[in-house]
Design a protein around this motif. Sequence first.
Motif, PDB file in Angstrom:
ATOM      1  N   VAL A 118      -1.668   4.961 -18.925  1.00  0.00           N
ATOM      2  CA  VAL A 118      -2.135   3.876 -19.805  1.00  0.00           C
ATOM      3  C   VAL A 118      -3.646   3.674 -19.634  1.00  0.00           C
ATOM      4  O   VAL A 118      -4.388   3.618 -20.616  1.00  0.00           O
ATOM      5  CB  VAL A 118      -1.355   2.561 -19.524  1.00  0.00           C
ATOM      6  CG1 VAL A 118      -1.986   1.393 -20.256  1.00  0.00           C
ATOM      7  CG2 VAL A 118       0.102   2.712 -19.939  1.00  0.00           C
ATOM      8  N   LEU A 119      -4.105   3.612 -18.399  1.00  0.00           N
ATOM      9  CA  LEU A 119      -5.535   3.384 -18.151  1.00  0.00           C
ATOM     10  C   LEU A 119      -6.377   4.545 -18.691  1.00  0.00           C
ATOM     11  O   LEU A 119      -7.420   4.328 -19.301  1.00  0.00           O
ATOM     12  CB  LEU A 119      -5.813   3.201 -16.658  1.00  0.00           C
ATOM     13  CG  LEU A 119      -5.258   1.937 -16.008  1.00  0.00           C
ATOM     14  CD1 LEU A 119      -5.645   1.886 -14.538  1.00  0.00           C
ATOM     15  CD2 LEU A 119      -5.772   0.680 -16.707  1.00  0.00           C
ATOM     16  N   GLY A 120      -5.904   5.761 -18.468  1.00  0.00           N
ATOM     17  CA  GLY A 120      -6.657   6.931 -18.906  1.00  0.00           C
ATOM     18  C   GLY A 120      -6.766   7.056 -20.405  1.00  0.00           C
ATOM     19  O   GLY A 120      -7.691   7.668 -20.923  1.00  0.00           O
ATOM     20  N   SER A 121      -5.818   6.478 -21.129  1.00  0.00           N
ATOM     21  CA  SER A 121      -5.862   6.626 -22.587  1.00  0.00           C
ATOM     22  C   SER A 121      -6.270   5.331 -23.282  1.00  0.00           C
ATOM     23  O   SER A 121      -6.240   5.259 -24.502  1.00  0.00           O
ATOM     24  CB  SER A 121      -4.500   7.109 -23.104  1.00  0.00           C
ATOM     25  OG  SER A 121      -3.491   6.263 -22.638  1.00  0.00           O
ATOM     26  N   ASN A 122      -6.618   4.317 -22.504  1.00  0.00           N
ATOM     27  CA  ASN A 122      -7.055   3.069 -23.117  1.00  0.00           C
ATOM     28  C   ASN A 122      -8.361   2.602 -22.457  1.00  0.00           C
ATOM     29  O   ASN A 122      -8.357   2.082 -21.342  1.00  0.00           O
ATOM     30  CB  ASN A 122      -5.957   2.001 -22.939  1.00  0.00           C
ATOM     31  CG  ASN A 122      -6.265   0.727 -23.710  1.00  0.00           C
ATOM     32  OD1 ASN A 122      -7.411   0.301 -23.825  1.00  0.00           O
ATOM     33  ND2 ASN A 122      -5.222   0.124 -24.245  1.00  0.00           N
ATOM     34  N   GLU A 123      -9.451   2.853 -23.179  1.00  0.00           N
ATOM     35  CA  GLU A 123     -10.780   2.589 -22.606  1.00  0.00           C
ATOM     36  C   GLU A 123     -10.966   1.137 -22.186  1.00  0.00           C
ATOM     37  O   GLU A 123     -11.559   0.848 -21.151  1.00  0.00           O
ATOM     38  CB  GLU A 123     -11.854   2.953 -23.622  1.00  0.00           C
ATOM     39  CG  GLU A 123     -12.525   4.286 -23.332  1.00  0.00           C
ATOM     40  CD  GLU A 123     -13.549   4.628 -24.384  1.00  0.00           C
ATOM     41  OE1 GLU A 123     -14.569   3.929 -24.459  1.00  0.00           O
ATOM     42  OE2 GLU A 123     -13.308   5.588 -25.140  1.00  0.00           O
ATOM     43  N   ARG A 124     -10.435   0.225 -23.017  1.00  0.00           N
ATOM     44  CA  ARG A 124     -10.649  -1.199 -22.736  1.00  0.00           C
ATOM     45  C   ARG A 124      -9.953  -1.617 -21.432  1.00  0.00           C
ATOM     46  O   ARG A 124     -10.547  -2.254 -20.572  1.00  0.00           O
ATOM     47  CB  ARG A 124     -10.130  -2.037 -23.911  1.00  0.00           C
ATOM     48  CG  ARG A 124     -10.864  -3.384 -23.997  1.00  0.00           C
ATOM     49  CD  ARG A 124     -10.369  -4.177 -25.171  1.00  0.00           C
ATOM     50  NE  ARG A 124     -10.638  -3.513 -26.442  1.00  0.00           N
ATOM     51  CZ  ARG A 124     -10.097  -3.888 -27.604  1.00  0.00           C
ATOM     52  NH1 ARG A 124      -9.230  -4.876 -27.637  1.00  0.00           N
ATOM     53  NH2 ARG A 124     -10.403  -3.276 -28.732  1.00  0.00           N
ATOM     54  N   LEU A 125      -8.694  -1.207 -21.311  1.00  0.00           N
ATOM     55  CA  LEU A 125      -7.940  -1.535 -20.089  1.00  0.00           C
ATOM     56  C   LEU A 125      -8.558  -0.854 -18.874  1.00  0.00           C
ATOM     57  O   LEU A 125      -8.639  -1.441 -17.793  1.00  0.00           O
ATOM     58  CB  LEU A 125      -6.491  -1.079 -20.241  1.00  0.00           C
ATOM     59  CG  LEU A 125      -5.516  -2.063 -20.876  1.00  0.00           C
ATOM     60  CD1 LEU A 125      -4.141  -1.421 -20.969  1.00  0.00           C
ATOM     61  CD2 LEU A 125      -5.425  -3.343 -20.058  1.00  0.00           C
ATOM     62  N   ASP A 126      -8.993   0.378 -19.085  1.00  0.00           N
ATOM     63  CA  ASP A 126      -9.601   1.142 -18.001  1.00  0.00           C
ATOM     64  C   ASP A 126     -10.836   0.403 -17.486  1.00  0.00           C
ATOM     65  O   ASP A 126     -11.026   0.252 -16.274  1.00  0.00           O
ATOM     66  CB  ASP A 126      -9.989   2.536 -18.529  1.00  0.00           C
ATOM     67  CG  ASP A 126     -10.320   3.496 -17.405  1.00  0.00           C
ATOM     68  OD1 ASP A 126      -9.930   3.215 -16.260  1.00  0.00           O
ATOM     69  OD2 ASP A 126     -10.968   4.525 -17.676  1.00  0.00           O
ATOM     70  N   GLY A 127     -11.650  -0.095 -18.413  1.00  0.00           N
ATOM     71  CA  GLY A 127     -12.857  -0.838 -18.050  1.00  0.00           C
ATOM     72  C   GLY A 127     -12.518  -2.105 -17.275  1.00  0.00           C
ATOM     73  O   GLY A 127     -13.221  -2.498 -16.342  1.00  0.00           O
ATOM     74  N   LEU A 128     -11.416  -2.715 -17.682  1.00  0.00           N
ATOM     75  CA  LEU A 128     -10.992  -3.981 -17.066  1.00  0.00           C
ATOM     76  C   LEU A 128     -10.534  -3.762 -15.610  1.00  0.00           C
ATOM     77  O   LEU A 128     -10.845  -4.546 -14.718  1.00  0.00           O
ATOM     78  CB  LEU A 128      -9.831  -4.543 -17.897  1.00  0.00           C
ATOM     79  CG  LEU A 128      -9.595  -6.039 -17.870  1.00  0.00           C
ATOM     80  CD1 LEU A 128     -10.768  -6.775 -18.513  1.00  0.00           C
ATOM     81  CD2 LEU A 128      -8.312  -6.381 -18.632  1.00  0.00           C
ATOM     82  N   PHE A 129      -9.799  -2.662 -15.407  1.00  0.00           N
ATOM     83  CA  PHE A 129      -9.230  -2.422 -14.075  1.00  0.00           C
ATOM     84  C   PHE A 129     -10.108  -1.553 -13.173  1.00  0.00           C
ATOM     85  O   PHE A 129      -9.839  -1.450 -11.976  1.00  0.00           O
ATOM     86  CB  PHE A 129      -7.832  -1.793 -14.194  1.00  0.00           C
ATOM     87  CG  PHE A 129      -6.774  -2.797 -14.547  1.00  0.00           C
ATOM     88  CD1 PHE A 129      -6.164  -3.550 -13.559  1.00  0.00           C
ATOM     89  CD2 PHE A 129      -6.408  -3.002 -15.865  1.00  0.00           C
ATOM     90  CE1 PHE A 129      -5.197  -4.485 -13.880  1.00  0.00           C
ATOM     91  CE2 PHE A 129      -5.446  -3.940 -16.203  1.00  0.00           C
ATOM     92  CZ  PHE A 129      -4.833  -4.684 -15.214  1.00  0.00           C
ATOM     93  N   ALA A 130     -11.129  -0.924 -13.769  1.00  0.00           N
ATOM     94  CA  ALA A 130     -11.971  -0.007 -12.986  1.00  0.00           C
ATOM     95  C   ALA A 130     -12.553  -0.659 -11.723  1.00  0.00           C
ATOM     96  O   ALA A 130     -12.482  -0.048 -10.644  1.00  0.00           O
ATOM     97  CB  ALA A 130     -13.068   0.579 -13.866  1.00  0.00           C
TER      98      ALA A 130
END
Lengths: 248, 252
Positions: free
Chosen positions: A79-91
């Motif tokens: 999910v994180l790898g394919s969703n930039e917004r979520l990835d940014g949030l959890f990075a």
Amino acid sequence: MKRRAIGVYAATILIIYFAWYALSLMLGSNILPDPFRVFIRGFEEIATTAFWVHVEASLLRLLAALFFAFILAVPAGLVLGSNERLDGLFAPLIYLGYPIPKVVLMPVIFVLFGLGDLGKVVLITMIIFFQLLITTRDSARKIDREITYSLRSLGGGRLDYFFHVVWPVSLPGIFTSLRIGVGTAVAVLFLVESIATSEGLGFYIIDSWGRAEYATMFVGIIALSIIGIVMYEIFELLERKFCKWKSL
Amino acid sequence: MGTSGKFLAIEGLGKTFQNENDSKTVLEGVDLELAFRDCLAIVGPSGCGKTTLLLAIAGLIPPTAGAITFRDGPLAAPERRIALVLQHYGLFPWKTVGANIALGARLQHIDVPEKRLRSVKRELDIEGLDHLYPAQLSGGQRQRVALARALLLNPLLLLLDEPFAAIDTVTRERLQNNLLDVFAQRRFSFIIVTHNIEEAVFLGRRIVVLDGNNRGIKTIMDNPGMGDPQYRNDPVFFERTTELRGILEGLE
């Protein structure tokens, strides 16, 4: 396994055997028992039920930890790898969480989850979770835009994107991190089994060491190593079966 | 499709890509129509928006201005009867050729009769490759597999984005002939984006020249001689390619 791989394994075992033998001659068999003695002790041990109780306990803890790490980290990584917004949030959370040596949290984990199997499995899961999460996320990030266009133009929706693109693209990376994770998990397993338990190969090794039964101790070390090697090879075989395209 | 309606109409199409602190307009005020069973080639200098226009028609990139209508309905998302063939084939490396070809039909829950599947493969000369992976195919075979996957969906409009760009000259000409054969036998329109002048003249009944500086259409060239496999040897073909080259050089 291919014939060549078997040959490499056999040669490695022989080299280790002779190096070990040479070292035991130099150091004296009280410190390092000669491999033949360990071999004989191994045969005696595997004939006992007690030995298999230790193997079973370790194996179950290891499999449980790998299972939980897998079902928690892989979907999250995809999910994180394919969703930039979520990835940014959890990075930032991952960035801060990954380098913390989780093993130092052992006392906290044992207080929270108890000294039994649960606490031990939670600690191993936590450690391999991050390895698996980061590798899966990074693999899922590597999706070519053309592939995305291709799937959408063929009528694929969001769920299809996960099953037909994100999952297969990430699978080789997942297997790699599982192989690496097995090594880490076995190391942590030894540590957690050396504390507050009377079952498991970690306990078996520490207990034999305490009783100065070095040959038995080495039987435990070899048994734990075999578990690690077998699991490593299983993931390698699965990768070869399910990611055939990667090696073409 | 009603006979009075337009097959494909693009009106005042514009596309601006917005970044955090930058915006870039690649298309502005593009008006274009395409009839059923017509074929169009889109050419222009690099970065003029050829692929953007094609992807907008495919419903993959939402335009920032104007509208596209397909068979009298607005087009805002990928349409079942529009198929796309991409420059790098758009094949899924982890799926076998057979699974790649069948994917579109599978995703759209279309039951393709085995006979039709065989005939498409025969038409494109890709029989017996089902068990292989794309990495095991030549460039020409990969493109034929991509074309088969698109044709299996029975498209009314086929969009091709520089489909033969990465293929050697002889194979490219063979594939161009292949496309013409299929076009003659089936009922669909196609739009091909290319940077190859000869390809545009060989495959486009009309050739749309995009102007990178003004972000719109520079000119549309008629090319009625297109459709004959021998067209490449016709003096008119040379006249058209020379004319098109002149237009493109003027845009550089």
